[in-house]
Design an enzyme around this catalytic site. Sequence first.
Site, PDB file in Angstrom:
ATOM      1  N   ASP A   1      42.833  97.484  31.510  1.00 33.83           N
ATOM      2  CA  ASP A   1      42.794  96.989  32.887  1.00 33.83           C
ATOM      3  C   ASP A   1      41.361  97.158  33.389  1.00 33.83           C
ATOM      4  OD1 ASP A   1      42.575  99.703  33.502  1.00 33.83           O
ATOM      5  OD2 ASP A   1      44.738  99.901  33.771  1.00 33.83           O
TER       6      ASP A   1
ATOM      7  N   LYS B   1      46.347  94.864  36.730  1.00 35.19           N
ATOM      8  CA  LYS B   1      47.213  94.452  37.838  1.00 35.19           C
ATOM      9  C   LYS B   1      46.978  93.012  38.306  1.00 35.19           C
ATOM     10  CE  LYS B   1      49.485  98.356  39.142  1.00 35.19           C
ATOM     11  NZ  LYS B   1      48.637  99.551  39.271  1.00 35.19           N
TER      12      LYS B   1
ATOM     13  N   MET C   1      44.780 107.823  43.620  1.00 36.83           N
ATOM     14  CA  MET C   1      45.373 106.663  44.296  1.00 36.83           C
ATOM     15  C   MET C   1      45.652 106.969  45.759  1.00 36.83           C
ATOM     16  SD  MET C   1      47.963 105.559  41.199  1.00 36.83           S
ATOM     17  CE  MET C   1      48.400 107.236  40.768  1.00 36.83           C
TER      18      MET C   1
END
Length: 251
Positions: A36, A57, A172
Amino acid sequence: MSEGTVYLVGSGPGDPELLTVKAKRLIEEADLILHDKLPGPDILGEIPAEKREDVGKRAHGKGTSQEYINDRLVELAHEGKRVVRLKGGDSMVFGRGGEEMIHLAENGVDFEVVPAVTSAIAGPEVAGIPVTHRDHASSVTFVTGHEDPTKAESAVDWEALAATGGTIVVLMGVTRLPEYTEALMNAGMDPETPVALVERATWDAQQVATGTLATIVDARDEVGIEPPALTVIGGVAGSRERVADFLNNEQ
Ligand code: SAH
Protein backbone atom coordinates in the site's frame (compact mmCIF):
# COMPACT_ATOMS: atom_id res chain seq x y z
CA MET A 1 2.83 -27.14 0.29
CA SER A 2 2.70 -24.37 -2.28
CA GLU A 3 5.33 -23.96 -4.96
CA GLY A 4 5.74 -20.26 -4.30
CA THR A 5 6.36 -18.47 -1.05
CA VAL A 6 4.86 -15.35 0.46
CA TYR A 7 7.12 -13.09 2.54
CA LEU A 8 5.30 -10.88 5.03
CA VAL A 9 7.79 -8.04 5.16
CA GLY A 10 7.79 -4.83 7.17
CA SER A 11 9.49 -1.89 5.45
CA GLY A 12 10.15 0.21 8.56
CA PRO A 13 8.97 3.80 8.94
CA GLY A 14 10.01 4.97 5.47
CA ASP A 15 13.73 5.78 5.36
CA PRO A 16 15.21 3.20 2.94
CA GLU A 17 18.24 2.85 5.23
CA LEU A 18 15.90 1.55 7.93
CA LEU A 19 14.85 -1.40 5.80
CA THR A 20 16.37 -4.57 7.22
CA VAL A 21 19.08 -6.22 5.13
CA LYS A 22 16.68 -9.13 4.68
CA ALA A 23 13.79 -6.93 3.55
CA LYS A 24 16.03 -5.27 0.98
CA ARG A 25 17.20 -8.60 -0.39
CA LEU A 26 13.69 -10.06 -0.58
CA ILE A 27 12.39 -6.96 -2.37
CA GLU A 28 15.18 -7.36 -4.94
CA GLU A 29 14.53 -11.08 -5.40
CA ALA A 30 10.72 -10.98 -5.46
CA ASP A 31 8.67 -11.69 -8.56
CA LEU A 32 5.96 -9.39 -7.31
CA ILE A 33 5.48 -6.96 -4.43
CA LEU A 34 2.01 -6.25 -3.06
CA HIS A 35 1.99 -3.01 -1.09
CA ASP A 36 0.00 0.00 0.00
CA LYS A 37 1.18 3.61 0.36
CA LEU A 38 2.59 3.34 3.89
CA PRO A 39 6.12 2.16 2.99
CA GLY A 40 6.49 5.69 1.60
CA PRO A 41 7.75 7.26 -1.62
CA ASP A 42 11.47 6.67 -1.01
CA ILE A 43 11.16 2.90 -0.65
CA LEU A 44 8.40 2.39 -3.24
CA GLY A 45 10.18 4.67 -5.71
CA GLU A 46 13.14 2.30 -5.84
CA ILE A 47 11.01 -0.69 -6.86
CA PRO A 48 10.48 -1.09 -10.62
CA ALA A 49 6.83 -0.38 -11.52
CA GLU A 50 6.40 -3.77 -13.22
CA LYS A 51 7.23 -5.53 -9.94
CA ARG A 52 4.72 -3.57 -7.87
CA GLU A 53 1.04 -4.11 -7.29
CA ASP A 54 -0.68 -1.41 -5.25
CA VAL A 55 -3.37 -2.99 -3.10
CA GLY A 56 -3.71 0.04 -0.84
CA LYS A 57 -6.91 1.61 0.34
CA ARG A 58 -7.40 4.09 -2.49
CA ALA A 59 -5.69 2.00 -5.11
CA HIS A 60 -8.67 0.61 -7.02
CA GLY A 61 -11.13 3.41 -6.52
CA LYS A 62 -13.02 2.55 -3.39
CA GLY A 63 -10.39 0.38 -1.83
CA THR A 64 -9.04 -3.09 -2.07
CA SER A 65 -10.71 -5.49 0.31
CA GLN A 66 -8.70 -7.68 2.64
CA GLU A 67 -10.41 -10.69 1.01
CA TYR A 68 -9.03 -9.66 -2.37
CA ILE A 69 -5.52 -9.31 -0.96
CA ASN A 70 -5.74 -12.65 0.84
CA ASP A 71 -6.93 -14.43 -2.31
CA ARG A 72 -4.36 -12.72 -4.51
CA LEU A 73 -1.51 -13.85 -2.22
CA VAL A 74 -2.74 -17.44 -2.36
CA GLU A 75 -3.23 -17.31 -6.12
CA LEU A 76 0.28 -15.97 -6.77
CA ALA A 77 1.85 -18.51 -4.43
CA HIS A 78 0.06 -21.34 -6.23
CA GLU A 79 1.45 -19.97 -9.51
CA GLY A 80 4.90 -20.57 -7.99
CA LYS A 81 5.74 -16.90 -7.44
CA ARG A 82 7.99 -15.39 -4.80
CA VAL A 83 5.73 -12.74 -3.39
CA VAL A 84 6.63 -9.97 -0.98
CA ARG A 85 3.70 -8.54 0.95
CA LEU A 86 5.24 -5.21 1.94
CA LYS A 87 3.80 -3.21 4.83
CA GLY A 88 4.82 0.04 6.47
CA GLY A 89 6.53 -0.38 9.83
CA ASP A 90 6.25 -3.94 11.13
CA SER A 91 3.55 -6.01 9.44
CA MET A 92 2.26 -7.42 12.73
CA VAL A 93 1.66 -4.06 14.44
CA PHE A 94 -1.78 -2.86 13.34
CA GLY A 95 -0.84 -4.18 9.94
CA ARG A 96 -3.18 -7.15 9.44
CA GLY A 97 -0.11 -9.35 8.98
CA GLY A 98 -1.63 -11.72 11.51
CA GLU A 99 -4.76 -12.20 9.43
CA GLU A 100 -2.79 -12.77 6.25
CA MET A 101 -0.53 -15.28 7.97
CA ILE A 102 -3.49 -17.35 9.11
CA HIS A 103 -5.15 -17.17 5.69
CA LEU A 104 -1.95 -18.37 4.00
CA ALA A 105 -1.56 -21.28 6.41
CA GLU A 106 -5.20 -22.29 5.97
CA ASN A 107 -4.70 -22.35 2.21
CA GLY A 108 -1.51 -24.39 2.31
CA VAL A 109 0.82 -21.56 1.33
CA ASP A 110 4.40 -21.46 2.60
CA PHE A 111 5.27 -18.13 4.09
CA GLU A 112 7.98 -16.35 6.00
CA VAL A 113 7.62 -13.46 8.42
CA VAL A 114 10.24 -10.71 8.28
CA PRO A 115 10.16 -8.44 11.36
CA ALA A 116 10.91 -4.76 10.97
CA VAL A 117 11.28 -1.40 12.67
CA THR A 118 7.83 -0.28 13.74
CA SER A 119 6.89 3.38 13.39
CA ALA A 120 5.27 3.10 16.81
CA ILE A 121 8.73 3.15 18.42
CA ALA A 122 10.90 4.65 15.67
CA GLY A 123 8.55 7.56 14.95
CA PRO A 124 8.67 9.05 18.44
CA GLU A 125 12.38 8.24 18.64
CA VAL A 126 13.44 10.25 15.57
CA ALA A 127 11.51 13.18 17.04
CA GLY A 128 13.60 12.99 20.21
CA ILE A 129 11.08 11.01 22.26
CA PRO A 130 11.99 7.69 23.86
CA VAL A 131 8.85 5.61 24.47
CA THR A 132 10.20 4.63 27.88
CA HIS A 133 12.37 6.59 30.29
CA ARG A 134 13.40 5.75 33.85
CA ASP A 135 11.99 9.01 35.19
CA HIS A 136 8.81 9.22 33.13
CA ALA A 137 7.46 5.89 31.99
CA SER A 138 8.07 2.29 32.89
CA SER A 139 5.44 1.01 30.48
CA VAL A 140 4.18 1.83 27.01
CA THR A 141 0.86 0.99 25.42
CA PHE A 142 0.18 0.97 21.68
CA VAL A 143 -3.42 1.71 20.77
CA THR A 144 -5.48 2.50 17.72
CA GLY A 145 -7.19 5.87 17.58
CA HIS A 146 -9.29 4.83 14.66
CA GLU A 147 -12.74 3.82 15.70
CA ASP A 148 -15.64 2.74 13.62
CA PRO A 149 -18.14 5.59 14.14
CA THR A 150 -20.97 3.06 14.11
CA LYS A 151 -19.51 1.37 17.18
CA ALA A 152 -21.27 2.48 20.33
CA GLU A 153 -18.37 1.79 22.63
CA SER A 154 -14.69 2.45 22.15
CA ALA A 155 -12.57 -0.68 21.84
CA VAL A 156 -9.87 1.19 23.74
CA ASP A 157 -10.39 1.65 27.48
CA TRP A 158 -9.11 5.24 27.76
CA GLU A 159 -10.08 5.42 31.41
CA ALA A 160 -7.88 2.46 32.26
CA LEU A 161 -5.05 3.92 30.17
CA ALA A 162 -5.29 7.24 31.99
CA ALA A 163 -4.68 5.35 35.22
CA THR A 164 -1.56 3.42 34.11
CA GLY A 165 0.84 6.37 34.13
CA GLY A 166 2.83 4.91 31.24
CA THR A 167 3.41 6.24 27.75
CA ILE A 168 0.51 5.93 25.31
CA VAL A 169 1.33 5.76 21.60
CA VAL A 170 -1.72 6.15 19.38
CA LEU A 171 -1.59 4.94 15.79
CA MET A 172 -4.20 6.08 13.26
CA GLY A 173 -5.15 8.79 15.71
CA VAL A 174 -5.04 12.13 13.88
CA THR A 175 -8.75 12.61 13.17
CA ARG A 176 -10.02 11.45 16.52
CA LEU A 177 -7.44 13.36 18.55
CA PRO A 178 -10.11 15.65 20.08
CA GLU A 179 -12.20 12.70 21.26
CA TYR A 180 -9.51 10.71 23.00
CA THR A 181 -7.58 13.62 24.53
CA GLU A 182 -10.92 14.67 26.03
CA ALA A 183 -11.60 11.13 27.23
CA LEU A 184 -8.20 10.96 28.93
CA MET A 185 -8.73 14.30 30.68
CA ASN A 186 -12.22 13.27 31.74
CA ALA A 187 -10.66 10.15 33.23
CA GLY A 188 -8.46 12.33 35.42
CA MET A 189 -5.28 12.66 33.39
CA ASP A 190 -3.48 15.98 33.93
CA PRO A 191 -4.31 18.43 31.09
CA GLU A 192 -0.65 19.54 31.26
CA THR A 193 0.56 16.06 30.23
CA PRO A 194 2.98 16.49 27.30
CA VAL A 195 1.77 15.25 23.91
CA ALA A 196 3.58 15.10 20.57
CA LEU A 197 2.40 14.32 17.05
CA VAL A 198 4.91 12.89 14.59
CA GLU A 199 3.78 12.83 10.97
CA ARG A 200 5.58 10.84 8.24
CA ALA A 201 8.48 10.01 10.52
CA THR A 202 11.77 9.58 8.57
CA TRP A 203 10.12 10.73 5.30
CA ASP A 204 11.25 13.95 3.63
CA ALA A 205 7.89 15.40 4.66
CA GLN A 206 8.33 14.64 8.37
CA GLN A 207 6.51 17.10 10.64
CA VAL A 208 6.21 17.33 14.41
CA ALA A 209 3.77 19.21 16.63
CA THR A 210 3.98 19.39 20.40
CA GLY A 211 1.71 20.54 23.18
CA THR A 212 -0.23 19.15 26.09
CA LEU A 213 -3.42 17.13 26.37
CA ALA A 214 -5.24 20.48 26.55
CA THR A 215 -3.47 22.19 23.62
CA ILE A 216 -2.47 19.48 21.15
CA VAL A 217 -5.60 19.76 18.98
CA ASP A 218 -4.77 23.42 18.27
CA ALA A 219 -1.11 22.51 17.67
CA ARG A 220 -2.21 19.80 15.22
CA ASP A 221 -4.22 22.32 13.22
CA GLU A 222 -1.54 25.02 13.37
CA VAL A 223 1.19 22.76 12.03
CA GLY A 224 -1.24 21.01 9.67
CA ILE A 225 -0.53 17.46 10.84
CA GLU A 226 -2.16 14.84 8.64
CA PRO A 227 -2.13 11.04 8.57
CA PRO A 228 0.01 9.00 8.79
CA ALA A 229 1.06 10.30 12.19
CA LEU A 230 1.63 9.01 15.70
CA THR A 231 0.44 10.57 18.91
CA VAL A 232 2.73 10.19 21.91
CA ILE A 233 1.13 10.95 25.26
CA GLY A 234 3.06 11.11 28.53
CA GLY A 235 6.04 12.66 30.26
CA VAL A 236 8.43 11.30 27.62
CA ALA A 237 6.88 13.62 25.01
CA GLY A 238 8.38 16.53 26.96
CA SER A 239 11.94 15.41 26.21
CA ARG A 240 11.72 16.65 22.63
CA GLU A 241 12.13 20.30 23.52
CA ARG A 242 15.23 19.48 25.60
CA VAL A 243 17.01 17.78 22.70
CA ALA A 244 15.51 19.33 19.54
CA ASP A 245 18.34 21.84 18.99
CA PHE A 246 20.89 19.05 18.67
CA LEU A 247 18.72 16.48 16.91
CA ASN A 248 19.66 15.92 13.28
CA ASN A 249 16.73 13.68 12.39
CA GLU A 250 14.53 16.42 10.97
CA GLN A 251 14.25 15.92 7.24
N1 SAH B 1 2.46 -1.58 10.78
C1 SAH B 1 2.68 -0.15 10.97
C2 SAH B 1 1.45 0.53 11.49
C3 SAH B 1 0.26 0.45 10.56
S1 SAH B 1 -1.15 1.30 11.13
C4 SAH B 1 3.91 0.05 11.86
O1 SAH B 1 4.39 -0.90 12.50
O2 SAH B 1 4.43 1.16 11.89
C5 SAH B 1 -0.97 2.86 10.29
C6 SAH B 1 -0.51 3.91 11.25
O3 SAH B 1 0.87 3.76 11.52
C7 SAH B 1 -0.63 5.33 10.76
O4 SAH B 1 -1.93 5.81 10.88
C8 SAH B 1 0.33 6.03 11.68
O5 SAH B 1 -0.25 6.21 12.95
C9 SAH B 1 1.42 5.00 11.83
N2 SAH B 1 2.56 5.22 10.93
C10 SAH B 1 3.09 4.35 10.06
N3 SAH B 1 4.19 4.84 9.47
C11 SAH B 1 4.37 6.08 10.00
C12 SAH B 1 5.35 7.09 9.82
N4 SAH B 1 6.38 6.95 8.97
N5 SAH B 1 5.22 8.23 10.55
C13 SAH B 1 4.21 8.38 11.43
N6 SAH B 1 3.26 7.46 11.62
C14 SAH B 1 3.34 6.31 10.93
